[in-house]
Design a protein around this motif. Sequence first.
Motif, PDB file in Angstrom:
ATOM      1  N   THR A 194       2.069   7.065 -13.827  1.00  0.00           N
ATOM      2  CA  THR A 194       2.039   5.992 -12.663  1.00  0.00           C
ATOM      3  C   THR A 194       3.476   6.496 -11.725  1.00  0.00           C
ATOM      4  O   THR A 194       4.049   7.180 -11.467  1.00  0.00           O
ATOM      5  N   TRP A 195       3.606   6.239 -10.214  1.00  0.00           N
ATOM      6  CA  TRP A 195       4.407   7.204  -9.458  1.00  0.00           C
ATOM      7  C   TRP A 195       6.229   6.957  -9.708  1.00  0.00           C
ATOM      8  O   TRP A 195       6.661   8.286 -10.415  1.00  0.00           O
TER       9      TRP A 195
ATOM     10  N   ASN B  41       6.657   7.026  -2.605  1.00  0.00           N
ATOM     11  CA  ASN B  41       5.279   6.131  -3.325  1.00  0.00           C
ATOM     12  C   ASN B  41       6.085   4.979  -4.210  1.00  0.00           C
ATOM     13  O   ASN B  41       5.385   4.775  -4.559  1.00  0.00           O
TER      14      ASN B  41
ATOM     15  N   MET C 290       1.387  -1.114  -0.418  1.00  0.00           N
ATOM     16  CA  MET C 290      -0.216  -0.102  -0.170  1.00  0.00           C
ATOM     17  C   MET C 290       0.909   1.138  -0.211  1.00  0.00           C
ATOM     18  O   MET C 290       2.265   0.891   0.488  1.00  0.00           O
ATOM     19  N   CYS C 291       0.707   2.199  -1.039  1.00  0.00           N
ATOM     20  CA  CYS C 291       1.488   3.434  -0.599  1.00  0.00           C
ATOM     21  C   CYS C 291       1.148   4.688   0.263  1.00  0.00           C
ATOM     22  O   CYS C 291      -0.421   4.719   0.759  1.00  0.00           O
TER      23      CYS C 291
ATOM     24  N   CYS D 255       5.067   1.342  -4.476  1.00  0.00           N
ATOM     25  CA  CYS D 255       3.957   1.312  -5.822  1.00  0.00           C
ATOM     26  C   CYS D 255       4.761   1.595  -7.084  1.00  0.00           C
ATOM     27  O   CYS D 255       3.495   3.144  -7.479  1.00  0.00           O
TER      28      CYS D 255
ATOM     29  N   ASP E 279       3.969   1.270  -9.988  1.00  0.00           N
ATOM     30  CA  ASP E 279       3.687   0.551 -11.097  1.00  0.00           C
ATOM     31  C   ASP E 279       1.853   1.417 -10.131  1.00  0.00           C
ATOM     32  O   ASP E 279       1.329   1.209 -11.654  1.00  0.00           O
ATOM     33  N   ARG E 280       1.311   1.494  -9.807  1.00  0.00           N
ATOM     34  CA  ARG E 280       0.434   1.846  -9.282  1.00  0.00           C
ATOM     35  C   ARG E 280       0.443   3.975 -10.219  1.00  0.00           C
ATOM     36  O   ARG E 280       0.916   4.591 -10.033  1.00  0.00           O
ATOM     37  N   VAL E 281      -1.195   3.500 -10.736  1.00  0.00           N
ATOM     38  CA  VAL E 281      -1.375   4.883 -11.588  1.00  0.00           C
ATOM     39  C   VAL E 281      -1.977   5.753 -11.278  1.00  0.00           C
ATOM     40  O   VAL E 281      -2.507   5.754  -9.932  1.00  0.00           O
ATOM     41  N   LEU E 282      -1.012   7.050 -10.959  1.00  0.00           N
ATOM     42  CA  LEU E 282      -1.375   8.072 -10.177  1.00  0.00           C
ATOM     43  C   LEU E 282      -3.245   9.146 -10.420  1.00  0.00           C
ATOM     44  O   LEU E 282      -3.037   9.537 -10.015  1.00  0.00           O
TER      45      LEU E 282
ATOM     46  N   LYS F  96      -4.752   9.749 -14.505  1.00  0.00           N
ATOM     47  CA  LYS F  96      -5.292   9.707 -16.071  1.00  0.00           C
ATOM     48  C   LYS F  96      -5.412  10.608 -16.592  1.00  0.00           C
ATOM     49  O   LYS F  96      -6.325  11.507 -16.181  1.00  0.00           O
TER      50      LYS F  96
ATOM     51  N   GLN G 140      -1.862   7.539 -18.971  1.00  0.00           N
ATOM     52  CA  GLN G 140      -1.779   7.242 -17.657  1.00  0.00           C
ATOM     53  C   GLN G 140      -0.043   7.956 -16.932  1.00  0.00           C
ATOM     54  O   GLN G 140       0.702   7.657 -17.836  1.00  0.00           O
TER      55      GLN G 140
END
Length: 70
Positions: free
Chosen positions: A42-43, A18, A1-2, A22, A24-27, A29, A40
């Motif tokens: 990512t972090w 972050n 979890m971020c 994480c 590859d988590r999309v920040l 779009k 999109q």
Amino acid sequence: MCPLEDVSQSILAALRGNAEACPDRVLFKYHDAPSGSLDQLTWAQLDHLVRAGAGHLMGLAPSGSRVALL
């Protein structure tokens, strides 16, 4: 979890944390109007862009100088 909720960090520390926790988590779009595509960010990509921008600025002015980002 971020660790998005930790407001005790600096913006840079939160970004790097972050990006490591994480990447590859999309920040967010967004719609790229010229290409018509939905893109999109990512972090990890944001961290890369920020570091590249900082490196460029370091080459333009002495350390400790102030800059305005618009």
